[in-house]
Design a protein around this motif. Structure first.
Motif, PDB file in Angstrom:
ATOM      1  N   CYS A  38       0.872  -1.227   0.074  1.00 13.30           N
ATOM      2  CA  CYS A  38      -0.033   0.017  -0.063  1.00 13.30           C
ATOM      3  C   CYS A  38       0.940   1.050   0.058  1.00 13.30           C
ATOM      4  O   CYS A  38       2.163   1.247   0.098  1.00 13.30           O
ATOM      5  CB  CYS A  38      -0.797  -0.084   1.109  1.00 13.30           C
ATOM      6  SG  CYS A  38      -0.216   0.206   2.677  1.00 13.30           S
ATOM      7  N   LEU A  39       0.245   2.188  -0.293  1.00 13.77           N
ATOM      8  CA  LEU A  39       0.863   3.658  -0.117  1.00 13.77           C
ATOM      9  C   LEU A  39       0.309   4.477   0.942  1.00 13.77           C
ATOM     10  O   LEU A  39      -0.893   4.585   0.947  1.00 13.77           O
ATOM     11  CB  LEU A  39       0.492   4.316  -1.397  1.00 13.77           C
ATOM     12  CG  LEU A  39       1.402   5.387  -1.767  1.00 13.77           C
ATOM     13  CD1 LEU A  39       2.806   5.586  -1.837  1.00 13.77           C
ATOM     14  CD2 LEU A  39       0.913   6.329  -3.184  1.00 13.77           C
ATOM     15  N   LYS A  40       1.050   5.072   1.778  1.00 10.85           N
ATOM     16  CA  LYS A  40       0.816   5.717   2.905  1.00 10.85           C
ATOM     17  C   LYS A  40       1.113   7.183   2.934  1.00 10.85           C
ATOM     18  O   LYS A  40       1.846   7.615   2.276  1.00 10.85           O
ATOM     19  CB  LYS A  40       1.214   5.140   4.248  1.00 10.85           C
ATOM     20  CG  LYS A  40       0.882   3.939   4.690  1.00 10.85           C
ATOM     21  CD  LYS A  40       1.284   3.475   6.227  1.00 10.85           C
ATOM     22  CE  LYS A  40       1.000   2.271   6.558  1.00 10.85           C
ATOM     23  NZ  LYS A  40       1.182   1.793   8.016  1.00 10.85           N
ATOM     24  N   VAL A  41      -0.016   8.083   3.303  1.00 10.58           N
ATOM     25  CA  VAL A  41       0.099   9.462   3.251  1.00 10.58           C
ATOM     26  C   VAL A  41       0.032   9.954   4.937  1.00 10.58           C
ATOM     27  O   VAL A  41      -0.910   9.656   5.341  1.00 10.58           O
ATOM     28  CB  VAL A  41      -1.363  10.051   2.561  1.00 10.58           C
ATOM     29  CG1 VAL A  41      -1.108  11.456   2.342  1.00 10.58           C
ATOM     30  CG2 VAL A  41      -1.253   9.408   0.873  1.00 10.58           C
ATOM     31  N   GLY A  55      -4.467  -0.898  -3.404  1.00 14.26           N
ATOM     32  CA  GLY A  55      -4.957  -1.466  -4.748  1.00 14.26           C
ATOM     33  C   GLY A  55      -3.740  -2.365  -5.323  1.00 14.26           C
ATOM     34  O   GLY A  55      -4.256  -3.254  -5.934  1.00 14.26           O
ATOM     35  N   HIS A  56      -2.779  -2.333  -4.989  1.00 14.39           N
ATOM     36  CA  HIS A  56      -1.611  -3.210  -5.367  1.00 14.39           C
ATOM     37  C   HIS A  56      -1.631  -4.447  -4.694  1.00 14.39           C
ATOM     38  O   HIS A  56      -2.231  -4.711  -3.602  1.00 14.39           O
ATOM     39  CB  HIS A  56      -0.087  -2.470  -5.195  1.00 14.39           C
ATOM     40  CG  HIS A  56       0.310  -1.313  -6.126  1.00 14.39           C
ATOM     41  ND1 HIS A  56       0.498  -1.595  -7.542  1.00 14.39           N
ATOM     42  CD2 HIS A  56       0.234  -0.157  -5.706  1.00 14.39           C
ATOM     43  CE1 HIS A  56       0.669  -0.162  -7.828  1.00 14.39           C
ATOM     44  NE2 HIS A  56       0.527   0.570  -6.993  1.00 14.39           N
ATOM     45  N   THR A  57      -1.440  -5.446  -5.538  1.00 11.78           N
ATOM     46  CA  THR A  57      -1.496  -6.783  -4.947  1.00 11.78           C
ATOM     47  C   THR A  57      -0.017  -7.530  -4.852  1.00 11.78           C
ATOM     48  O   THR A  57       0.013  -8.696  -4.060  1.00 11.78           O
ATOM     49  CB  THR A  57      -2.200  -7.793  -5.989  1.00 11.78           C
ATOM     50  OG1 THR A  57      -1.382  -7.913  -7.238  1.00 11.78           O
ATOM     51  CG2 THR A  57      -3.537  -7.351  -6.367  1.00 11.78           C
ATOM     52  N   ASP A  58       0.885  -6.689  -4.834  1.00  8.63           N
ATOM     53  CA  ASP A  58       2.274  -7.101  -4.548  1.00  8.63           C
ATOM     54  C   ASP A  58       3.228  -5.820  -3.905  1.00  8.63           C
ATOM     55  O   ASP A  58       2.261  -4.857  -3.776  1.00  8.63           O
ATOM     56  CB  ASP A  58       3.115  -7.724  -5.635  1.00  8.63           C
ATOM     57  CG  ASP A  58       4.100  -8.631  -5.067  1.00  8.63           C
ATOM     58  OD1 ASP A  58       4.673  -8.325  -4.028  1.00  8.63           O
ATOM     59  OD2 ASP A  58       4.483  -9.447  -5.957  1.00  8.63           O
ATOM     60  N   LEU A  59       4.345  -5.862  -3.580  1.00  8.53           N
ATOM     61  CA  LEU A  59       5.075  -5.142  -2.862  1.00  8.53           C
ATOM     62  C   LEU A  59       5.327  -3.675  -3.700  1.00  8.53           C
ATOM     63  O   LEU A  59       5.435  -3.842  -5.028  1.00  8.53           O
ATOM     64  CB  LEU A  59       6.427  -5.559  -2.640  1.00  8.53           C
ATOM     65  CG  LEU A  59       7.270  -4.999  -1.535  1.00  8.53           C
ATOM     66  CD1 LEU A  59       6.900  -5.052  -0.150  1.00  8.53           C
ATOM     67  CD2 LEU A  59       8.636  -5.418  -1.758  1.00  8.53           C
ATOM     68  N   ALA A  78       5.716  -4.788  -7.664  1.00  7.88           N
ATOM     69  CA  ALA A  78       6.001  -6.063  -8.274  1.00  7.88           C
ATOM     70  C   ALA A  78       5.038  -6.617  -8.971  1.00  7.88           C
ATOM     71  O   ALA A  78       5.255  -7.604  -9.384  1.00  7.88           O
ATOM     72  CB  ALA A  78       6.821  -6.614  -7.105  1.00  7.88           C
ATOM     73  N   ASP A  79       3.734  -6.129  -8.851  1.00  3.50           N
ATOM     74  CA  ASP A  79       2.654  -6.854  -9.239  1.00  3.50           C
ATOM     75  C   ASP A  79       2.328  -6.571 -10.820  1.00  3.50           C
ATOM     76  O   ASP A  79       1.607  -6.919 -11.594  1.00  3.50           O
ATOM     77  CB  ASP A  79       1.350  -6.524  -8.641  1.00  3.50           C
ATOM     78  CG  ASP A  79       0.792  -4.949  -8.869  1.00  3.50           C
ATOM     79  OD1 ASP A  79       1.805  -4.339  -9.503  1.00  3.50           O
ATOM     80  OD2 ASP A  79       0.006  -4.819  -8.250  1.00  3.50           O
TER      81      ASP A  79
END
Length: 837
Positions: A38-41, A55-59, A78-79
């Motif tokens: 994930c991406l943190k704000v 939303g991403h399924t990998d690193l 990496a997805d």
């Protein structure tokens, strides 16, 4: 067997926020960083996490701001996808499918509609072979888009994102790998390569570790393994390049960064010191020392107001122009060893585990935030590779939380092992743990297990430690002899069994029994007399863990073996009740119920089984809760018990199960109803990210809430007094119900729509005039009534002739009289003009 149903595995915190270089937004209000998938704000003022973009399924492997829109950001993973986000609202805008793992992403304002990504080289069979390619982003209205227009820019580049950078706003791009520096010029479409010898004369390493490009001049700064920084110039010509050398770091330079104006160069490494070099005046340096851990990345905000450093202890430090630290965003610290188990502090309900070297970290499960670090070793940590230092390997809390036991060890040679057992007492005044007793060399060999026993009479507190020296020891708390001296600990008993090595130990819930495993034998002891009560046999295989049942299942003792067996003994019959074949990596007992949890590793994933020892079938099972092996988990008691009536989720009523993945992500199990309730409460408790959380702000928090409530009441009263909008007007119906392709232009509909929402001023004026007329009518009416009373009090004339036979006109009502008077006062001149025309 009950499958997971509506019970889900959710992310509760942790994750590496120092895995990739963070990004500061254009206005310096937010900080974005990759954390797992994930991406943190984060807010740079309050340190709070504003959004968790998933939303991403990998690193997630890279983050970069979109040059043409400072409110949007690209993330790669990496997805095999690149995603575009609106980070202010936390919305996913577009997903570009690449088809290959992406390891870093770059963008430049000179290259609109193009981003640069690092992907594996398909033609090369080497696993560490990567290439830098330009990705043309297709213009499409769809949210999911395939992006296949790739053009190679550089081959054989590093996957480390700090080894590639744009120069002069995107005129060229530089890449460093090994002992080679390569610069590619976009206008010339030509690259130049420069080489250094791998070893210099003094034995140092010339290998490139990072680089940064000056934003305005043709200058490239490179960091090296030997701690040197080289400034390269005239690199647009193959033979006439030059470089100068700067040296302060004693070890490898991990990150370099120029300020936006190019006046300063920032560097960092394992020394935990941020060094600021004056450009073209490199002899002048400024230092910001003691940042706590090795620096891994350095970032500067676009306006140059904030510096940001990522650290090896999963921490991000926000600095105001190299003057002072303004904020610290601390994630779950990933200890280098990770030797202690997951623990829950009975007092603060915080998660306790290894933190930075020589410390235990207390981590809030509710806020996903570090509370504080407890210094166990109490020695200065020396940042030097190969130096063996003390590290915390075991920890245990007493039932009441008044005592904490820790074991620290340092192994310098094969034959030498330094051990310290420390007992910490909770101090009510300072609200922290204070060292009470230090026992040097408690055992002659490494300690394998340790646990507390809080007896039923609450008078005696005992601690058991087992060791590879083939003994287990009982440490007992002795009361204070005098008023000046506090309580102290001493060894009360030493036990052994046929010279075998004890591996693990466990007390029963009431403290009446102690189970100690000696390789393949389980021994049961009485703490009252330290008499060996019985031994339990089991199939071949060393015992790896032991656990007593709780409450109605307290007569059972469970254990796991090295031969992948889970065994259950009945302590009343001293016989094996049942056993099953499973590769159990972790066995836990819920302290508030009869339930037990077993994590089993299978086919590279971990499965979870929740069961009662007295029942043959599991209460709950969940396949593949995460990839890899789960070695640390804990049951955390709930503050408020859930009232779930469903059988499949009743095991979550009293406690919540947390576990750590291999990426240090803290996961837990929850139901859909509980997750919805938490989401609703989090929205209500959202803190204004523009206001810093200072003590003064907290002091005035109630006053602010009271003011907000008054404002809301005033707005609601004002809206109640307003005239209702015409919800059923023709303009609104036409705008909302007519198909879009047959609607007239927006400019035509806009005036109709806006006018339908406005409240007419003439209506309010008419209301005021009507009120004035009614007041005049009432006054005239009162006068007329007085006249009628006066006339009726005199004599009435007698009817004459036919007038007496005509029927009298019906009397008018008061309302009709008022209306008639109003009509008489109206101006009807317009009607005469109409007739004349």
């Amino acid at each position: 067997m009950v499958e997971h149903g509506d019970i889900r595995v959710v992310h509760r915190g942790g994750g590496n926020i120092n895995f990739r270089e963070p990004v500061i937004t254009q206005d310096s209000r937010f900080l974005l960083c990759a954390s797992g998938d994930c991406l943190k704000v984060f807010s740079t003022d309050t340190e709070e996490c504003i959004h968790d973009l998933r939303g991403h399924t990998d690193l997630v492997t890279g983050v970069v701001l979109k040059p043409s829109n400072h409110l949007q950001v690209y993330s790669c993973s990496a997805d095999g996808t690149v995603r575009l986000w609106d980070f202010t609202d936390g919305i996913l805008i577009k997903t570009y499918v690449i088809g290959y793992p992406v390891y870093s992403v770059y963008a430049s304002s000179n290259h609109e509609g193009v981003i640069f990504i690092v992907t594996p080289m398909q033609s090369d069979k080497r696993p560490e072979s990567f290439q830098l390619v330009a990705l043309q982003l297709p213009q499409s209205g769809e949210q999911l888009v395939e992006a296949r227009e790739l053009s190679a820019v550089l081959s054989d580049v590093s996957s480390n994102p700090v080894a590639i950078a744009f120069g002069r706003g995107g005129e060229y791009i530089a890449s460093a790998k090994g002992s080679q520096l390569e610069v590619y010029f976009f206008k010339k479409q030509k690259s130049y390569r420069f080489f250094l010898k791998e070893d210099n004369k003094k034995g140092g390493k010339n290998t490139f570790t990072c680089l940064a490009c000056h934003p305005k001049d043709d200058c490239i700064a490179t960091g090296h393994k030997d701690g040197k920084i080289r400034l390269w110039r005239n690199f647009n010509q193959k033979k006439e390049y030059t470089y100068s050398t700067l040296h302060w770091h004693h070890s490898a330079v991990s990150s370099l960064c120029f300020t936006p104006e190019g006046t300063n160069l920032l560097s960092g490494g394992v020394e935990s010191v941020l060094v600021q070099w004056r450009y073209n005046q490199e002899s002048q340096r400024d230092f910001l020392p003691r940042l706590g851990a090795a620096i891994t990345f350095i970032t500067v905000s676009p306006d140059g107001a904030l510096f940001c450093t990522s650290h090896s202890d999963n921490k991000i430090t926000i600095i105001q122009s190299c003057v002072k630290v303004s904020a610290v965003i601390q994630g779950l610290v990933k200890g280098e060893s990770g030797r202690t188990d997951l623990l829950v502090d009975p007092r603060s309900k915080a998660l306790v585990l290894n933190g930075k070297p020589g410390h235990l970290q207390f981590y809030s499960l509710q806020r996903d935030k570090l509370l504080y670090n407890l210094d166990i070793v109490q020695q200065e940590y020396i940042h030097e590779l190969g130096l063996q230092q003390f590290e915390v390997v075991k920890a245990s809390f007493s039932t009441s939380g008044n005592w904490l036991a820790t074991v620290e060890e340092r192994k310098q040679k094969v034959a030498e092992l330094e051990l310290n057992l420390k007992l910490w007492e909770f101090d009510e005044q300072t609200q922290s743990f204070v060292l009470n007793t230090t026992i040097s060399a408690p055992h002659e060999a490494q300690i394998t297990a340790m646990c507390f026993c809080q007896t039923t009479d609450s008078q005696t507190t005992m601690l058991i430690s087992t060791s590879k020296d083939r003994h287990f020891k009982v440490w007992q708390l002795a009361p204070a002899q005098t008023e000046d001296e506090g309580p102290s600990w001493s060894c009360d008993f030493v036990g052994a069994y046929h010279g075998l090595v004890p591996e693990c130990c466990c007390f029963s819930a009431d403290g009446s029994l102690l189970a100690v495993s000696f390789q393949e034998v389980v021994t049961v002891w009485s703490p009252a007399s330290w008499e060996l009560l019985t031994t339990l046999s089991q199939p071949p295989g060393a015992i790896r863990s032991l656990c007593f049942g709780r409450q109605s299942c307290s007569k059972y003792l469970l254990g796991t073996t090295a031969k992948n067996l889970l065994c259950c003994w009945n302590l009343l019959t001293c016989s094996l009740e049942w056993s099953t074949s499973m590769d159990t990596s972790l066995l836990l007992a819920d302290p508030l119920s009869e339930n037990m949890a077993a994590f089993c590793c299978q086919a590279g994933c971990t499965d979870l089984f929740v069961f009662k020892p007295s029942e043959p079938r599991p209460l709950f099972s969940h396949k593949a809760v995460c990839s890899g092996k789960v070695t640390r988990a804990v049951f955390a008691p709930r503050e408020e018990m859930l009232e779930s009536c469903e059988e499949r989720s009743q095991w979550l009523n009293h406690s919540q199960l947390y576990f750590l993945t291999q990426n240090m992500e803290l996961m837990t199990f929850t139901t859909k109803a509980e997750e919805d309730r938490l989401m609703a409460s989090s929205k209500q408790l959202l803190i204004d990210d523009s206001v810093a959380m200072t003590p003064f702000y907290l002091l005035l928090g109630k006053h602010r809430q009271h003011q907000q409530q008054e404002n809301q009441d005033a707005v609601s009263n004002l809206s109640a007094e307003r005239t209702a909008l015409p919800q059923g007007s023709v303009a609104i119906k036409e705008l909302l119900q007519t198909p879009a392709h047959v609607l007239p232009s927006t400019s035509f509909l806009c005036s109709m729509f806006v006018q339908s929402l406005l409240i007419s001023i003439t209506d309010s004026r008419e209301e005021h005039s009507h009120a004035g007329e009614e007041m005049e009518d009432k006054k005239e009416e009162e006068d007329s009534e007085e006249e009628m009373e006066f006339s009726t009090s005199g004599l009435q004339p007698a009817p004459v002739g036919n007038e007496a036979t005509e029927p009298a006109a019906p009397p008018l009502s008061k309302a009709q009289v008022r209306e008639l008077r109003r009509v008489k006062k109206l101006d009807h001149s317009w009607f005469a003009g109409l007739l004349n025309s």
